[in-house]
Design an enzyme around this catalytic site. Structure first.
Site, PDB file in Angstrom:
ATOM      1  N   LYS A 139       0.850  -1.204   0.000  1.00 35.01           N
ATOM      2  CA  LYS A 139       0.000   0.000   0.000  1.00 35.01           C
ATOM      3  C   LYS A 139       0.884   1.253   0.000  1.00 35.01           C
ATOM      4  CE  LYS A 139      -1.672   1.575   4.111  1.00 35.01           C
ATOM      5  NZ  LYS A 139      -1.255   2.966   4.278  1.00 35.01           N
ATOM      6  N   ASN A 140       1.896   1.253   0.875  1.00 33.92           N
ATOM      7  CA  ASN A 140       2.695   2.470   1.019  1.00 33.92           C
ATOM      8  C   ASN A 140       3.644   2.720  -0.153  1.00 33.92           C
ATOM      9  OD1 ASN A 140       1.397   2.934   3.369  1.00 33.92           O
ATOM     10  ND2 ASN A 140       3.143   2.584   4.723  1.00 33.92           N
TER      11      ASN A 140
ATOM     12  N   ARG B  30      -8.414  -0.357   5.424  1.00 36.86           N
ATOM     13  CA  ARG B  30      -7.591   0.637   4.715  1.00 36.86           C
ATOM     14  C   ARG B  30      -6.296   0.015   4.188  1.00 36.86           C
ATOM     15  NH1 ARG B  30      -5.654   4.991   8.246  1.00 36.86           N
ATOM     16  NH2 ARG B  30      -4.373   5.211   6.414  1.00 36.86           N
TER      17      ARG B  30
ATOM     18  N   ARG C 210       0.716  14.929  12.948  1.00 33.29           N
ATOM     19  CA  ARG C 210       1.164  14.700  11.575  1.00 33.29           C
ATOM     20  C   ARG C 210       1.099  15.945  10.679  1.00 33.29           C
ATOM     21  NH1 ARG C 210      -0.596   8.671   9.866  1.00 33.29           N
ATOM     22  NH2 ARG C 210       1.293   8.811   8.658  1.00 33.29           N
TER      23      ARG C 210
ATOM     24  N   ASP D  43       5.295   0.925  12.024  1.00 34.38           N
ATOM     25  CA  ASP D  43       4.063   0.261  11.562  1.00 34.38           C
ATOM     26  C   ASP D  43       3.949  -1.186  12.052  1.00 34.38           C
ATOM     27  OD1 ASP D  43       3.304   2.561  10.336  1.00 34.38           O
ATOM     28  OD2 ASP D  43       3.629   1.894   8.288  1.00 34.38           O
TER      29      ASP D  43
ATOM     30  N   CYS E 146      -4.474  12.745  12.975  1.00 40.76           N
ATOM     31  CA  CYS E 146      -5.089  11.425  12.978  1.00 40.76           C
ATOM     32  C   CYS E 146      -4.794  10.802  14.326  1.00 40.76           C
ATOM     33  CB  CYS E 146      -4.589  10.572  11.825  1.00 40.76           C
ATOM     34  SG  CYS E 146      -2.915  10.035  12.025  1.00 40.76           S
TER      35      CYS E 146
ATOM     36  N   SER F  24      11.543  12.287   6.814  1.00 39.02           N
ATOM     37  CA  SER F  24      10.104  12.097   6.593  1.00 39.02           C
ATOM     38  C   SER F  24       9.896  11.313   5.304  1.00 39.02           C
ATOM     39  CB  SER F  24       9.399  13.458   6.492  1.00 39.02           C
ATOM     40  OG  SER F  24       8.180  13.335   5.795  1.00 39.02           O
TER      41      SER F  24
HETATM   42  C1  UD1 Z   1       4.648   7.081   6.180  1.00 42.43           C
HETATM   43  C2  UD1 Z   1       3.794   5.831   6.085  1.00 42.43           C
HETATM   44  C3  UD1 Z   1       3.349   5.386   7.469  1.00 42.43           C
HETATM   45  C4  UD1 Z   1       4.560   5.205   8.381  1.00 42.43           C
HETATM   46  C5  UD1 Z   1       5.435   6.464   8.385  1.00 42.43           C
HETATM   47  C6  UD1 Z   1       6.735   6.275   9.142  1.00 42.43           C
HETATM   48  C7  UD1 Z   1       2.707   6.014   3.941  1.00 42.43           C
HETATM   49  C8  UD1 Z   1       1.472   6.253   3.174  1.00 42.43           C
HETATM   50  N1  UD1 Z   1       2.641   6.132   5.268  1.00 42.43           N
HETATM   51  O1  UD1 Z   1       3.840   8.112   6.739  1.00 42.43           O
HETATM   52  O2  UD1 Z   1       2.659   4.139   7.344  1.00 42.43           O
HETATM   53  O3  UD1 Z   1       4.113   4.967   9.705  1.00 42.43           O
HETATM   54  O4  UD1 Z   1       5.777   6.813   7.020  1.00 42.43           O
HETATM   55  O5  UD1 Z   1       7.436   5.181   8.662  1.00 42.43           O
HETATM   56  O6  UD1 Z   1       3.739   5.674   3.375  1.00 42.43           O
HETATM   57  N2  UD1 Z   1       6.479  15.058  10.206  1.00 42.43           N
HETATM   58  C9  UD1 Z   1       6.517  16.397  10.470  1.00 42.43           C
HETATM   59  N3  UD1 Z   1       6.335  17.266   9.434  1.00 42.43           N
HETATM   60  C10 UD1 Z   1       6.132  16.846   8.158  1.00 42.43           C
HETATM   61  C11 UD1 Z   1       6.106  15.467   7.894  1.00 42.43           C
HETATM   62  C12 UD1 Z   1       6.294  14.592   8.944  1.00 42.43           C
HETATM   63  O7  UD1 Z   1       6.697  16.827  11.634  1.00 42.43           O
HETATM   64  O8  UD1 Z   1       5.981  17.685   7.257  1.00 42.43           O
HETATM   65  C13 UD1 Z   1       6.667  14.106  11.326  1.00 42.43           C
HETATM   66  C14 UD1 Z   1       5.456  13.179  11.517  1.00 42.43           C
HETATM   67  O9  UD1 Z   1       4.468  13.790  12.324  1.00 42.43           O
HETATM   68  C15 UD1 Z   1       6.089  11.972  12.179  1.00 42.43           C
HETATM   69  C16 UD1 Z   1       7.461  11.904  11.499  1.00 42.43           C
HETATM   70  O10 UD1 Z   1       7.711  13.206  10.975  1.00 42.43           O
HETATM   71  O11 UD1 Z   1       6.249  12.208  13.546  1.00 42.43           O
HETATM   72  C17 UD1 Z   1       7.577  10.890  10.384  1.00 42.43           C
HETATM   73  O12 UD1 Z   1       6.514  11.072   9.492  1.00 42.43           O
HETATM   74  P1  UD1 Z   1       6.615  10.640   7.942  1.00 42.43           P
HETATM   75  O13 UD1 Z   1       7.847   9.847   7.759  1.00 42.43           O
HETATM   76  O14 UD1 Z   1       6.435  11.862   7.116  1.00 42.43           O
HETATM   77  O15 UD1 Z   1       5.350   9.694   7.818  1.00 42.43           O
HETATM   78  P2  UD1 Z   1       4.300   9.638   6.632  1.00 42.43           P
HETATM   79  O16 UD1 Z   1       4.957   9.866   5.330  1.00 42.43           O
HETATM   80  O17 UD1 Z   1       3.113  10.449   6.994  1.00 42.43           O
END
Ligand code: UD1
Length: 417
Positions: A22-23, A397, A121, A305, A116, A163
């Site tokens: 999915k990811n 999901r 996030r 995850d 969420c 991220s």
């Molecule tokens: C993706 C995955 C999710 C997984 C996560 C971490 C998908 C669709 N989802 O989520 O399943 O749990 O990676 O491996 O691939 N953050 C900020 N600012 C930003 C972006 C992120 O502060 O602009 C923080 C987030 O709140 C979190 C951390 O950075 O605490 C990591 O988030 P991120 O790696 O961006 O996760 P997702 O891409 O949302």
């Protein structure tokens, strides 16, 4: 609302085919927006987040056809740049259309994904990095309204924090930008490597220049391609833990074992016997489960995850264990429900202290997010009796045919309305 009834005390035995990731599928679907040529995608999982992303692409004007096991996407007439709240609110990955829309049209209006259950996030890292490519934006009534009057222009960007989503958004955006972009402190999750492979096949000029740095030379157009999405490593990890927690014996197929090296290492330390073959892993769960200290971390560390799922196994260890959650600030929602089943887990800040030697009791439970839901199934599989899991839309999901797959290996599990 649908529920799951899980009847426990069964050792899982047999084999499970892992679905497409999915990811990995979500950013690749978003990246198809860059293209005017046909894109054929195979191995997309049949889960609700993918349906939501396809609906989002259709709302933007994509023409999508489903042909047996492949999806054919034609974006040659795609012109809309508005991603509505209704579609982005249920799935945070909706924000991944921001980069490609800006790259292709220089303008986009995309709903903020909002918080969420597992944390606030934010998307500040995505926006800050896009500004460095020349994007001006404002936030208005819950939408990011962004424009790049001169088109996106390559730059050197260092992410302040690792991220996954921001790395993906920027790789996609920089692919059609003018000039060269280098991104450093990138996430290097296997799903990002799959996105890069997809874009390279489509003619993008992308190269990893060090472990966490990537160089992208913008191109003018994207070629027609066919791509098979990688396997879902979180689904694979979940079924490995299902075998370990039930003392079962499972072959997890259709995977690349080296991608889940960390998970295999942890399960071995906990006492499972693991046999690695080319595209499968065989696991034999042990009655004696050892304790461990785990910290979640960006890849190649232990994935957040799988944090909820491994916690279920640690409740069965011979001594107490700890799990430190380093990615999301509020990802212990499953703990209250596991404690209702008899677990003894104490939360201190971002650390969970998990008492071992627990026998779970069946209960009526509430799923709170995708991975929390599956951890409740794992715990319920070990009980003597019937558990009921409510709000399983979270589960749908991200897990394709979970009841079918578990039933095939001996679980007693039923969906009821
Ligand atoms: C993706 C995955 C999710 C997984 C996560 C971490 C998908 C669709 N989802 O989520 O399943 O749990 O990676 O491996 O691939 N953050 C900020 N600012 C930003 C972006 C992120 O502060 O602009 C923080 C987030 O709140 C979190 C951390 O950075 O605490 C990591 O988030 P991120 O790696 O961006 O996760 P997702 O891409 O949302």
């Amino acid at each position: 609302m649908q529920k799951l009834e899980v009847f426990g005390a069964k050792r899982l035995k047999g084999q499970i085919q892992v679905s497409g990731s999915k990811n990995a599928s979500l950013p690749i679907l978003a990246a198809t927006l860059l293209s005017d040529a046909k894109v054929i995608l195979k191995n997309l999982p049949k889960v609700r987040d993918i349906d939501t992303m396809l609906a989002l692409l259709e709302s933007l004007g994509s023409n999508i056809r489903i042909n047996k096991n492949e999806i054919i996407i034609d974006n040659s007439k795609q012109k809309k740049i508005f991603a509505s709240y209704n579609l982005v609110k249920t799935m945070r990955a909706g924000i991944l259309v921001l980069g490609p829309l800006l790259s292709k049209f220089g303008y986009a209006k995309v709903s903020l994904p909002g918080g969420c259950a597992i944390g606030t996030r934010p998307i500040d890292i995505h926006l800050k990095a896009l500004s460095k490519l020349g994007v001006k934006y404002k936030i208005n009534q819950g939408y990011v309204i962004a424009r790049a009057p001169k088109g996106l222009i390559g730059n050197n960007i260092r992410f302040s924090k690792i991220s996954v989503g921001a790395t993906e958004n920027l790789i996609i955006a920089a692919s059609l930008a003018k000039g060269t972009t280098t991104l450093t402190n990138c996430a290097i999750e296997p799903e990002i490597k799959d996105l890069v492979n997809f874009l390279k096949k489509a003619g993008c000029k992308i190269k990893w220049i060090s472990k966490r740095s990537i160089k992208i030379i913008g191109v003018n157009e994207i070629k027609e391609i066919t791509h098979t999405v990688m396997f879902d490593r979180i689904e694979a990890g979940t079924y490995l833990i299902a075998a370990a927690v039930t003392g079962g014996n499972l072959k997890i197929k259709n995977i690349i074992p080296r991608v889940i090296k960390k998970e295999i290492e942890v399960l071995k330390k906990l006492g499972s016997k693991i046999i690695i073959k080319k595209n499968e892993v065989k696991i034999i769960g042990s009655k004696k489960i050892k304790s461990i200290k785990i910290k979640t971390a960006p890849y190649p560390g232990f994935p957040t995850d799988l944090q909820a799922q491994i916690m279920v196994l640690l409740c069965k260890a011979n001594k107490s264990s700890t799990v430190q959650e380093n990615i999301f600030e509020n990802r212990f929602m499953h703990v209250a429900e596991l404690n209702r089943m008899g677990a003894k887990i104490l939360i201190k800040g971002n650390k969970a202290i998990i008492e071992g030697n627990i026998s779970f009791e069946p209960a009526e439970l509430m799923a709170t997010d995708l991975r929390a839901s599956v951890s409740l199934i794992l715990a319920a599989l070990t009980t003597k009796g019937k558990s009921i899991i409510n709000r399983i839309y979270h589960l749908d999901r991200g897990y394709e045919n979970i009841e079918k797959k578990l039933k095939k290996v001996g679980a007693k599990i039923k969906r009821v309305n």
